[in-house]
Scaffold this active site. Structure first.
Site, PDB file in Angstrom:
ATOM      1  N   LYS A   1       1.137  -1.049   0.094  1.00  0.00           N
ATOM      2  CA  LYS A   1      -0.339  -0.121   0.161  1.00  0.00           C
ATOM      3  C   LYS A   1       0.905   1.355  -0.398  1.00  0.00           C
ATOM      4  O   LYS A   1       1.927   1.348   0.924  1.00  0.00           O
ATOM      5  CB  LYS A   1      -1.125   0.334   1.579  1.00  0.00           C
TER       6      LYS A   1
ATOM      7  N   GLY B   1      -8.217   4.092  10.942  1.00  0.00           N
ATOM      8  CA  GLY B   1      -8.965   3.081  10.148  1.00  0.00           C
ATOM      9  C   GLY B   1      -9.063   2.700   9.091  1.00  0.00           C
ATOM     10  O   GLY B   1      -9.728   1.769   8.338  1.00  0.00           O
ATOM     11  N   THR B   2      -8.120   3.166   8.000  1.00  0.00           N
ATOM     12  CA  THR B   2      -7.881   2.763   6.341  1.00  0.00           C
ATOM     13  C   THR B   2      -7.388   1.409   6.875  1.00  0.00           C
ATOM     14  O   THR B   2      -8.292   0.522   5.657  1.00  0.00           O
ATOM     15  CB  THR B   2      -7.216   3.478   6.138  1.00  0.00           C
ATOM     16  N   GLY B   3      -6.351   1.483   6.609  1.00  0.00           N
ATOM     17  CA  GLY B   3      -5.579  -0.404   6.702  1.00  0.00           C
ATOM     18  C   GLY B   3      -6.406  -1.149   7.299  1.00  0.00           C
ATOM     19  O   GLY B   3      -6.652  -2.551   6.495  1.00  0.00           O
ATOM     20  N   CYS B   4      -7.459  -1.420   8.461  1.00  0.00           N
ATOM     21  CA  CYS B   4      -8.256  -2.558   8.685  1.00  0.00           C
ATOM     22  C   CYS B   4      -9.860  -2.488   7.721  1.00  0.00           C
ATOM     23  O   CYS B   4      -9.782  -3.341   7.395  1.00  0.00           O
ATOM     24  CB  CYS B   4      -8.653  -2.279  10.287  1.00  0.00           C
TER      25      CYS B   4
ATOM     26  N   THR C   1      -8.331   9.631   8.549  1.00  0.00           N
ATOM     27  CA  THR C   1      -7.942   8.446   7.873  1.00  0.00           C
ATOM     28  C   THR C   1      -8.268   7.018   9.299  1.00  0.00           C
ATOM     29  O   THR C   1      -6.877   6.193   8.768  1.00  0.00           O
ATOM     30  CB  THR C   1      -6.890   8.731   7.014  1.00  0.00           C
TER      31      THR C   1
END
Length: 257
Positions: free
Chosen positions: A169, A203-206, A201
């Protein structure tokens, strides 16, 4: 779909973000809580891992009765929990998306240093897909990425640790686009989306990892699942909103509004 991760008391990331994502995408969400965090928009004030037997019992309870069509792992906190989860996943016939959570959005450590070796040796070989951000790429491989041209090298280094697919990412790079690279050891698939000027932003990865797993549970192949998840998380980032005094969450329900 089953998420194995930590609880975020602020509701923006972790188990809470995973379950919201699953609901938004039409998937029934189930959870194995591996750790509990005291967390808000300003950072992580503390975390407590659950006993390995509690993690194992949650997993076996769900799998033995309901079954799973996809699994996503997030914060696992310790080497013991990483090893426990890797053992449980080894006998599972379902796609597994590993989000190798090491550090929170605010820079707080969520993985014991000694657990990184266990993630590399035990968890990643069990993964259908692993979704590291650039900080996690460096933590896992030592490779530092400063521009998209270096993402192939990063993907190769992570792929060498055993997962079937790698999604590197590029959200932490600069530029007008958020660029991600999906790699299976031979083929490159690039995903690009506008970069929005929005600091909220959390929580983007989860959310991205859960969205990918949700689309895999719905029967899509890996490339299609990543593309659909990228579209979903881009909208969620665009609509991220202020909550508390710090970094607010992405909007998991943006399509409903």
């Amino acid at each position: 779909m089953l998420t194995i991760a930590g609880s975020d008391s602020g509701g923006g990331a972790g188990i809470q973000a995973d379950l919201k994502t699953m609901l938004a995408l039409g998937v029934h969400g189930m959870s194995v809580i591996a750790a509990v965090t005291a967390q808000n928009s300003l950072g992580v004030q503390g975390y407590w891992e659950l006993p390995a037997e509690a993690v194992r019992a949650q997993f076996e309870s769900v799998v033995s009765d309901i079954g799973v069509q996809a699994v996503k792992t997030g914060m696992l906190a310790s080497a013991l929990l990483v090893e426990t989860v890797a053992e449980l996943l080894a006998g599972l016939d379902a796609p597994v998306v590993v989000d190798p959570v090491g550090v929170s959005k605010h820079g707080d450590s969520l993985l014991a240093p000694e657990a990184v070796k266990t993630v590399k040796e035990r968890l990643l070989p069990a993964a259908t897909l692993v979704t590291p951000n650039l900080y996690e790429v460096t933590q896992l491989t030592g490779v530092k990425v400063r521009d998209p041209a270096q993402m192939r090298e990063a993907a190769e280094a992570v792929k060498a640790l055993g997962p079937r697919w790698v999604l590197v990412k590029g959200g932490h790079l600069s530029g007008d686009e958020a660029v991600d690279l999906l790699f299976d050891g031979e083929r490159e698939h690039w995903f690009r989306a506008p970069r929005y000027d929005n600091r909220h932003t959390h929580g983007t990865g989860c959310t991205l990892a859960s969205a990918i797993a949700s689309y895999l549970a719905l029967g899509h192949d890996v490339v299609t699942a990543v593309g659909k998840a990228k579209e979903y998380v881009t909208g969620a980032v665009r609509e991220g909103f202020p909550l508390g005094a710090g970094i607010g969450p992405v909007d998991h329900g943006w399509r409903w509004r």
